[in-house]
Design an enzyme around this catalytic site. Structure first.
Site, PDB file in Angstrom:
ATOM      1  NE  ARG A 246      -6.945  -2.544   0.042  1.00 19.70           N
ATOM      2  CZ  ARG A 246      -7.382  -1.484  -0.640  1.00 19.70           C
ATOM      3  NH1 ARG A 246      -6.539  -0.497  -0.959  1.00 19.70           N
ATOM      4  NH2 ARG A 246      -8.638  -1.413  -1.006  1.00 19.70           N
TER       5      ARG A 246
ATOM      6  CG  LEU B 242       1.358   4.461   4.108  1.00 17.35           C
ATOM      7  CD1 LEU B 242       0.994   4.827   5.549  1.00 17.35           C
ATOM      8  CD2 LEU B 242       1.789   3.005   4.031  1.00 17.35           C
ATOM      9  CG  ASP B 243      -3.635   1.872  -0.772  1.00 16.38           C
ATOM     10  OD1 ASP B 243      -2.907   2.253  -1.694  1.00 16.38           O
ATOM     11  OD2 ASP B 243      -4.056   0.711  -0.665  1.00 16.38           O
ATOM     12  CE  LYS B 244      -9.071  10.478   0.414  1.00 18.75           C
ATOM     13  NZ  LYS B 244     -10.003  11.075  -0.584  1.00 18.75           N
TER      14      LYS B 244
ATOM     15  CG  ASP C 143      -1.789  -1.243   1.099  1.00 19.52           C
ATOM     16  OD1 ASP C 143      -2.308  -1.482   0.037  1.00 19.52           O
ATOM     17  OD2 ASP C 143      -1.993  -1.899   2.066  1.00 19.52           O
TER      18      ASP C 143
END
Length: 341
Positions: free
Chosen positions: A266, A152-154, A3
């Site tokens: 994920r 990192l992902d939101k 991520d």
């Protein structure tokens, strides 16, 4: 990092051409689905929005109903002009874990995008860093993503590092490229991966069915390696009259990365039949009712993933640095709720 892929892994819709044309020889099928096959660089959701905006035509005539039956003809999509904006400094509070003249380490909250992108043009970490670090980020890593060497992902929270000098940017980029970084995440997942401890090795790449998703691929893609260990299980009970424990309803898993592919944790957890709780993309199926109730009670509105540990050697001073933060309130409340099952 999973991520938080290296910048070359990022795909931006800004790179799409300003106009697209394709001919449909045989009609039939729902228009938005047919168009997504004709224009594979555009997602179905994006095409639905473009149809609603009236910028899609067939033989020069506007078409706007996504659910209509597709007719043969020459389809054209006039993409809106891309606004090339330089990120502006914004006074956004940051939780700073470490800072010197060369780099800054922060605990990123969930909901903050790392850099400006369609749908998140402001309020990003880049905007905050430009204000916090003043002119020191100028030119480092490019205008669009100054100082950013990973992301990192939101909706993933946790520890991140950004460069404040060219030397730090080059050094950090080299560390991430060599996977010479300690990176551990805490994930709350449905059920529990089996065995309870192991290593996942697979190739990850863009899903052939949905360009916005990643998938485990048999051919192509890039190697992705995740070590994981189940730290705690929730809701596992022994049925009356049986010596065998029922499968857990959920679990807390520590994931350590050896590569940094997009959505790595994920996808890997989902591939083990233990998708992250709250994940709207890879969380196929629904958790058990008690788990759903715990998610609602905790107010979790994102994937339950937190970058808890980041360790590396300072690329300029040579100092060994290691940072660890606890998951934020929404994940803490969810874990308390799961522990009560």
């Amino acid at each position: 990092m999973t991520d938080d892929p290296l910048i070359e892994d990022l795909v931006a819709e800004d790179d799409l051409p300003p106009a697209l044309e394709a001919r449909l020889e045989i009609g039939g099928g729902r228009l938005d689905k047919v168009l997504s096959d004709l224009f594979p660089t555009l997602s179905r959701a994006r095409l639905q929005a473009l149809l609603a905006e009236g910028v899609v035509t067939r033989d020069g005539q506007p078409v706007s109903t996504a659910s209509a039956k597709a007719q043969p003809g020459l389809y054209a999509v006039a993409l809106p002009a891309v606004v090339s904006a330089i990120p502006q400094p914004e006074h956004i509070p940051l939780t700073v874990l470490f800072e010197d003249a060369h780099l800054i380490v922060i605990d990123k909250p969930a909901g903050m995008a790392v850099h400006p992108a369609p749908g998140s043009e402001t309020g990003t970490l880049v905007n905050a860093l430009l204000h916090h670090c003043a002119a020191s980020l100028s030119g480092i890593g490019g205008v669009a993503r100054p100082g950013i060497v990973h992301r990192l992902d939101k909706h993933t929270s946790g520890v991140m590092v950004a460069a404040k000098s060219d030397a730090a940017h080059a050094g950090l980029s080299a560390l991430f490229a060599a996977h010479d970084i300690e990176r551990t995440y805490i994930a709350l997942v449905r059920g529990a991966p089996q065995p309870e401890k192991g290593r996942i090795v697979s190739n990850l790449g863009r899903s052939t069915g949905d360009r916005k998703k990643m998938a485990v691929l048999k051919f192509g893609g890039r190697e992705a390696i995740t070590d994981y260990v189940v730290e705690q299980v929730f809701g596992a009970v022994t049925a009356k009259g049986s010596r065998r424990a029922a499968p857990p309803l959920a679990s807390r898993v520590a994931c350590t990365l050896h590569t940094g592919r997009t959505h790595q944790i994920r996808v890997h957890m989902a591939s083990k039949g233990a998708p992250l709780l709250g994940d709207p993309v890879y969380g196929s199926g629904s958790p058990a009712n008690p788990v759903r109730a715990a998610i609602a009670e905790a107010g979790l509105a994102r994937q339950a993933l937190h970058a808890t540990i980041l360790g590396f050697v300072h690329p300029v001073t040579g100092e060994t640095l290691r940072f660890e933060t606890a998951p934020p309130e929404d994940m803490r409340r969810l874990e308390e709720g799961l522990a009560a099952l």
